[in-house]
Design an enzyme around this catalytic site. Structure first.
Site, PDB file in Angstrom:
ATOM      1  N   TYR A   1       0.939  -1.487  -0.122  1.00 29.26           N
ATOM      2  CA  TYR A   1      -0.257   0.159   0.686  1.00 29.26           C
ATOM      3  C   TYR A   1       1.080   1.197   0.805  1.00 29.26           C
ATOM      4  O   TYR A   1       0.722   2.068   0.880  1.00 29.26           O
ATOM      5  CB  TYR A   1      -1.283   0.384   1.176  1.00 29.26           C
ATOM      6  CG  TYR A   1      -2.029   0.822   1.301  1.00 29.26           C
ATOM      7  CD1 TYR A   1      -2.258   1.457  -0.386  1.00 29.26           C
ATOM      8  CD2 TYR A   1      -2.603   1.486   2.363  1.00 29.26           C
ATOM      9  CE1 TYR A   1      -3.594   2.334   0.101  1.00 29.26           C
ATOM     10  CE2 TYR A   1      -3.821   2.337   2.715  1.00 29.26           C
ATOM     11  CZ  TYR A   1      -4.018   3.176   1.738  1.00 29.26           C
ATOM     12  OH  TYR A   1      -5.067   4.135   1.064  1.00 29.26           O
TER      13      TYR A   1
ATOM     14  N   TRP B   1       2.318  -5.160   5.408  1.00 21.68           N
ATOM     15  CA  TRP B   1       1.936  -6.657   5.300  1.00 21.68           C
ATOM     16  C   TRP B   1       2.719  -7.557   5.220  1.00 21.68           C
ATOM     17  O   TRP B   1       2.634  -8.905   5.000  1.00 21.68           O
ATOM     18  CB  TRP B   1       0.446  -6.693   5.331  1.00 21.68           C
ATOM     19  CG  TRP B   1      -0.547  -6.070   5.202  1.00 21.68           C
ATOM     20  CD1 TRP B   1      -2.034  -7.058   5.863  1.00 21.68           C
ATOM     21  CD2 TRP B   1      -1.368  -5.182   4.802  1.00 21.68           C
ATOM     22  NE1 TRP B   1      -2.799  -6.409   5.968  1.00 21.68           N
ATOM     23  CE2 TRP B   1      -2.421  -4.811   4.805  1.00 21.68           C
ATOM     24  CE3 TRP B   1      -0.960  -4.314   3.546  1.00 21.68           C
ATOM     25  CZ2 TRP B   1      -3.264  -4.147   4.780  1.00 21.68           C
ATOM     26  CZ3 TRP B   1      -2.175  -2.872   3.586  1.00 21.68           C
ATOM     27  CH2 TRP B   1      -2.745  -3.125   4.513  1.00 21.68           C
ATOM     28  N   GLY B   2       4.354  -6.717   5.216  1.00 27.51           N
ATOM     29  CA  GLY B   2       5.206  -7.686   5.177  1.00 27.51           C
ATOM     30  C   GLY B   2       5.748  -7.706   4.112  1.00 27.51           C
ATOM     31  O   GLY B   2       7.111  -8.641   4.025  1.00 27.51           O
TER      32      GLY B   2
ATOM     33  N   GLU C   1      -4.665  -5.770  12.170  1.00 26.40           N
ATOM     34  CA  GLU C   1      -4.455  -6.334  10.951  1.00 26.40           C
ATOM     35  C   GLU C   1      -3.549  -7.356   9.972  1.00 26.40           C
ATOM     36  O   GLU C   1      -3.208  -7.172   9.980  1.00 26.40           O
ATOM     37  CB  GLU C   1      -5.750  -5.664  10.050  1.00 26.40           C
ATOM     38  CG  GLU C   1      -7.698  -5.276  10.677  1.00 26.40           C
ATOM     39  CD  GLU C   1      -7.712  -6.711  10.593  1.00 26.40           C
ATOM     40  OE1 GLU C   1      -8.070  -7.119   9.491  1.00 26.40           O
ATOM     41  OE2 GLU C   1      -8.110  -7.097  11.979  1.00 26.40           O
TER      42      GLU C   1
ATOM     43  N   CYS D   1      -5.295  11.622  -5.094  1.00 25.71           N
ATOM     44  CA  CYS D   1      -4.351  12.324  -4.785  1.00 25.71           C
ATOM     45  C   CYS D   1      -3.166  11.437  -6.168  1.00 25.71           C
ATOM     46  O   CYS D   1      -2.407  12.072  -6.401  1.00 25.71           O
ATOM     47  CB  CYS D   1      -4.627  10.427  -3.874  1.00 25.71           C
ATOM     48  SG  CYS D   1      -4.031  11.487  -2.129  1.00 25.71           S
TER      49      CYS D   1
END
Length: 392
Positions: free
Chosen positions: A133, A175-176, A198, A358
């Site tokens: 993200y 999230w890695g 999360e 954006c």
């Protein structure tokens, strides 16, 4: 003439770019420009004069969420055309004190949770398989979103000049995906920290799926507590996290990094930057990123020097973020039937506006995306040229 209508006409009369039409709540229409309208702005109800005076983006953003304001035409094209004229907008930051509160340590977790803990199933609908993200890196015109995110990860890892056995800390690890790839490619040992429950849950699942338990761990931790890790790292990376720190905490951020980075260690900072110091956009701060502030490049370069960091490389990926956001917007709309079952129309219009506006912000140079490579103190062992950053 209605004062609200007069105000809007005055606002848009000097707009440059593609011609467009404005249709007011009483049926009156006005054309801005000399050629046929490329899109139409529909105002179904008058906007409050006070709101428009305080913040153009907040007033129209809320109106769009509530369908008081609609756009007939391509949303990105329209927003890109409008934001080209942002110098005509109104921003009374003193009149919006609740939005621009300082971000305390306790408030930071709440702010992060409000955005990142919406649900892993939601983000998996429109992000790529890596659940990255942040801004991708498009090496080729036909790169997929997944390609761009993997390109970005490898671009960062190459800049850090990692070697087998090195230790790597990821501040705001998401999230890695970056740490997992770093471990698989370079056999480093890594720690990721995040304030999103999360993300911790999903990252741990991925660690187990990849059988990387002996190499990686993720912690629900504020960067301000890094010293408590009682660990030192060869390299530190932070992608898209600095925007959540808050201007008053930038010195604390550098102090926290210094507490865990070895002397001579490399530090890669990837963040959205602004040309000049500003409290931020009111609509984005209220609805998308509460507590968020965008640093300027000069602020971070200055703080780097004050904290004995040497700047080795600065790269601007502004247009890469435009492309990334347009991919996300397309994926979001491709899954709109599923999203409709999970969220109401106001939420969906808010996210569509966020993603498209954006993209337009980056296209118009209102914001940049910088990657800065630094070393803590002197490191004379890195390659003399930057060729190593671009070798496959």
């Amino acid at each position: 003439m209605d004062i609200e209508k007069s105000f809007i006409k005055s606002l848009i009369k000097n707009f440059k770019g593609p011609s467009f039409k404005v249709r007011f709540w009483d049926g009156e229409e006005t054309l801005v420009g000399d050629s046929p309208a490329a899109f139409t702005l529909k105002l179904n109800e008058p906007l409050k004069m006070k709101d428009m005076t305080l913040s153009t983006t907040l007033a129209f953003g809320e109106a769009y969420m509530n369908k008081t304001f609609e756009i007939d035409g391509d949303l990105y094209f329209a927003l890109n055309s409008i934001l080209y004229n942002i110098t005509h907008f109104n921003f009374d930051f003193k009149g919006l004190p609740k939005i621009f509160h300082k971000s305390s340590k306790s408030k930071q977790k709440e702010n992060i949770a409000s955005h990142y803990d919406i649900g892993n199933d939601f983000y998996s609908l429109w992000l790529d398989e890596t659940l990255s993200y942040s801004c991708g890196y498009f090496k080729n015109e036909n790169d997929s979103l997944y390609d761009a995110q993997m390109n970005k990860i490898h671009h960062i890892l190459k800049k850090l000049n990692l070697k087998e056995g090195d230790t790597l800390l990821d501040i705001g690890c998401g999230w890695g995906a970056l740490l997992i790839e770093a471990t698989k490619k370079y056999k480093v040992k890594g720690v990721g920290i995040t304030l999103s429950e999360e993300q911790v849950k999903k990252f741990n699942e991925r660690i187990n799926e990849e059988h990387l338990e002996n190499f990686l761990e993720v912690k629900l931790m504020n960067y301000l507590d890094l010293e408590k890790l009682d660990k030192n790292f060869d390299a530190v990376v932070s992608v898209g996290m600095l925007e959540h720190v808050g201007r008053d905490h930038y010195p604390d951020f550098f102090k926290a990094v210094s507490s865990v980075l070895k002397d001579g260690g490399t530090f890669l900072l990837h963040y959205i930057s602004s040309l000049i110091e500003s409290p931020g956009d009111p609509w984005l701060k209220k609805y998308i990123f509460p507590g968020g502030v965008i640093p300027t490049l000069r602020e971070i370069i200055s703080l780097s020097a004050e904290n004995n960091y040497h700047v080795l490389d600065v790269e601007n990926l502004r247009l890469h973020y435009r492309n990334t956001l347009l991919y996300w917007y397309s994926n979001f709309n491709d899954n709109i039937e599923i999203i409709n079952k999970k969220f109401d129309e106001k939420f969906i219009r808010m996210w569509q506006l966020y993603l498209c506006s954006c993209a337009a912000v980056f296209n118009n140079g209102i914001c940049d995306l910088h990657q800065i490579l630094l070393t803590k103190g002197i490191n004379n062992s890195l390659p003399l040229t930057r060729d190593y950053m671009y070798k496959d």
